[in-house]
Design an enzyme around this catalytic site. Structure first.
Site, PDB file in Angstrom:
ATOM      1  N   ILE A 119       0.841  -1.202   0.000  1.00  7.72           N
ATOM      2  CA  ILE A 119       0.000   0.000   0.000  1.00  7.72           C
ATOM      3  C   ILE A 119       0.875   1.251   0.000  1.00  7.72           C
ATOM      4  O   ILE A 119       0.628   2.200  -0.748  1.00  7.72           O
ATOM      5  CB  ILE A 119      -0.945   0.014   1.233  1.00  7.72           C
ATOM      6  CG1 ILE A 119      -1.851  -1.232   1.255  1.00  7.72           C
ATOM      7  CG2 ILE A 119      -1.779   1.294   1.254  1.00  7.72           C
ATOM      8  CD1 ILE A 119      -2.860  -1.313   0.145  1.00  7.72           C
ATOM      9  N   LEU A 120       1.929   1.236   0.827  1.00  5.60           N
ATOM     10  CA  LEU A 120       2.827   2.389   0.870  1.00  5.60           C
ATOM     11  C   LEU A 120       3.461   2.653  -0.495  1.00  5.60           C
ATOM     12  O   LEU A 120       3.460   3.779  -0.984  1.00  5.60           O
ATOM     13  CB  LEU A 120       3.922   2.177   1.923  1.00  5.60           C
ATOM     14  CG  LEU A 120       5.027   3.234   1.932  1.00  5.60           C
ATOM     15  CD1 LEU A 120       4.493   4.609   2.309  1.00  5.60           C
ATOM     16  CD2 LEU A 120       6.170   2.843   2.866  1.00  5.60           C
TER      17      LEU A 120
ATOM     18  N   SER B 286       2.433   1.812  -3.436  1.00  8.12           N
ATOM     19  CA  SER B 286       1.447   2.301  -4.405  1.00  8.12           C
ATOM     20  C   SER B 286       1.077   3.749  -4.118  1.00  8.12           C
ATOM     21  O   SER B 286       0.948   4.556  -5.039  1.00  8.12           O
ATOM     22  CB  SER B 286       0.198   1.410  -4.388  1.00  8.12           C
ATOM     23  OG  SER B 286      -0.567   1.613  -3.228  1.00  8.12           O
ATOM     24  N   GLU B 287       0.921   4.113  -2.861  1.00  5.60           N
ATOM     25  CA  GLU B 287       0.505   5.480  -2.536  1.00  5.60           C
ATOM     26  C   GLU B 287       1.580   6.507  -2.878  1.00  5.60           C
ATOM     27  O   GLU B 287       1.280   7.598  -3.338  1.00  5.60           O
ATOM     28  CB  GLU B 287       0.104   5.590  -1.066  1.00  5.60           C
ATOM     29  CG  GLU B 287      -1.220   4.917  -0.733  1.00  5.60           C
ATOM     30  CD  GLU B 287      -2.384   5.427  -1.583  1.00  5.60           C
ATOM     31  OE1 GLU B 287      -2.368   6.598  -2.002  1.00  5.60           O
ATOM     32  OE2 GLU B 287      -3.306   4.638  -1.844  1.00  5.60           O
ATOM     33  N   ILE B 288       2.839   6.150  -2.632  1.00  5.63           N
ATOM     34  CA  ILE B 288       3.922   7.071  -3.014  1.00  5.63           C
ATOM     35  C   ILE B 288       3.939   7.228  -4.532  1.00  5.63           C
ATOM     36  O   ILE B 288       4.071   8.329  -5.065  1.00  5.63           O
ATOM     37  CB  ILE B 288       5.289   6.560  -2.510  1.00  5.63           C
ATOM     38  CG1 ILE B 288       5.314   6.453  -0.980  1.00  5.63           C
ATOM     39  CG2 ILE B 288       6.417   7.480  -3.006  1.00  5.63           C
ATOM     40  CD1 ILE B 288       5.401   7.747  -0.241  1.00  5.63           C
TER      41      ILE B 288
END
Length: 290
Positions: free
Chosen positions: A55-56, A58-60
């Site tokens: 998730i991290l 992808s979010e960055i």
DNA sequence: TTCCGGTGTA
DNA sequence: TACACCGGAA
């Protein structure tokens, strides 16, 4: 264009205009969003995992970058660097190579730093509270909230460009110069607190659809800024230098000068910026990726 | 040629 | 608060 339930949208706006954001307006709003999501939802790769590391990443990547450009890069990246540990142990050069094409390369540095901090300070586990997340480099309001929602399914208030567009479309269409604090009130009141992960996925899909079909309503937001042209900018030169160094290894200033055909002073300034940003080292006029 | 965005820093 | 930062698509 996907089918839009204009009748329900109008009814939702009417109730809001007349009685404010009451229970029936909220219920109708949620119904519209979920109805759309049930039919048109897209299973992006980062929606098929709840792993905080994935998730991290992808979010960055999704900061400042459209989903279509991220999909392939995301899969390649987590293939090459499958965990906080592998990312922390990799060289910056490898990470930047995997980042090529996404733009805003500083994000790659931040992401690697995040991995190092998570390994050193948090025993390899991404923190679960908003404050600790925000203290990590490259993670601000939107990304910390996204992680809370998508990795941990927590009912935080999340605002980013698609969500901004969506609320403006529904409730603030005739306003200008809208501040995020105004939008946040809608976000907070309409949030499906029982299913934050699903809710925000649905909201973002709907917001993307609004943007595609009704233009970028974020222009009505105070946040909206026009930018300088890319062609001939320092940003472009930085990108060229970085990809040159990644391809050719260490390089002296003269080679860069003849390759780029720009003013010596300007080149030196840009190289110095890259050094200060943590991309490269400079010794005796020889430059290489850190 | 113009357009787009989240974070960090001065 | 203003500004720098990327590159692909429209």
């Amino acid at each position: 264009m996907p089918e839009i339930n204009s009748e329900k949208i109008q009814k939702c706006r009417d109730i809001y205009e007349k009685n404010g954001l009451n229970k029936s307006a909220i219920k109708l709003f949620q119904d519209i969003i979920y109805e759309y999501y049930d039919t048109y939802k897209i299973n992006f790769p980062w929606r098929q995992t709840e792993d905080p590391y994935h998730i991290l990443v992808s979010e960055i990547m999704l900061q400042q970058t459209q989903v279509n450009r991220v999909i392939k890069k995301f899969q390649e990246f987590i293939g090459k660097f499958p965990s906080f540990h592998t990312l922390a142990d990799s060289s910056l050069e490898e990470v930047l190579k995997a980042w090529q094409g996404l733009g805003y390369n500083r994000r790659a540095i931040y992401l690697k730093k995040c991995a190092e901090i998570v390994v050193d300070k948090y025993e390899g586990k991404l923190p679960k509270d908003r404050k600790s997340l925000k203290d990590l480099p490259g993670i601000g309001d939107a990304t910390s909230a996204s992680i809370m929602a998508f990795a941990y399914n927590k009912p935080v208030n999340l605002i980013e460009t698609n969500i901004r567009t969506l609320y403006i479309y529904f409730f603030l269409y005739n306003d200008e110069n809208i501040s995020d604090s105004d939008i946040i009130e809608f976000v907070e009141k309409t949030l499906d607190r029982n299913n934050p992960r699903k809710w925000y996925n649905a909201l973002m899909d709907y917001g993307r659809m609004i943007k595609k079909n009704f233009g970028n309503l974020s222009r009505k937001s105070k946040k909206y800024t026009k930018q300088k042209p890319f062609k001939g900018s320092d940003r472009q030169i930085r990108g060229i230098i970085l990809s040159f160094l990644l391809k050719n290894g260490e390089t002296n200033q003269k080679t860069l000068l003849t390759t780029l055909k720009i003013d010596n002073k300007r080149l030196f300034r840009i190289l110095n910026d890259l050094k200060n940003d943590g991309f490269i080292t400079a010794e005796a006029n020889v430059y290489k990726i850190l």
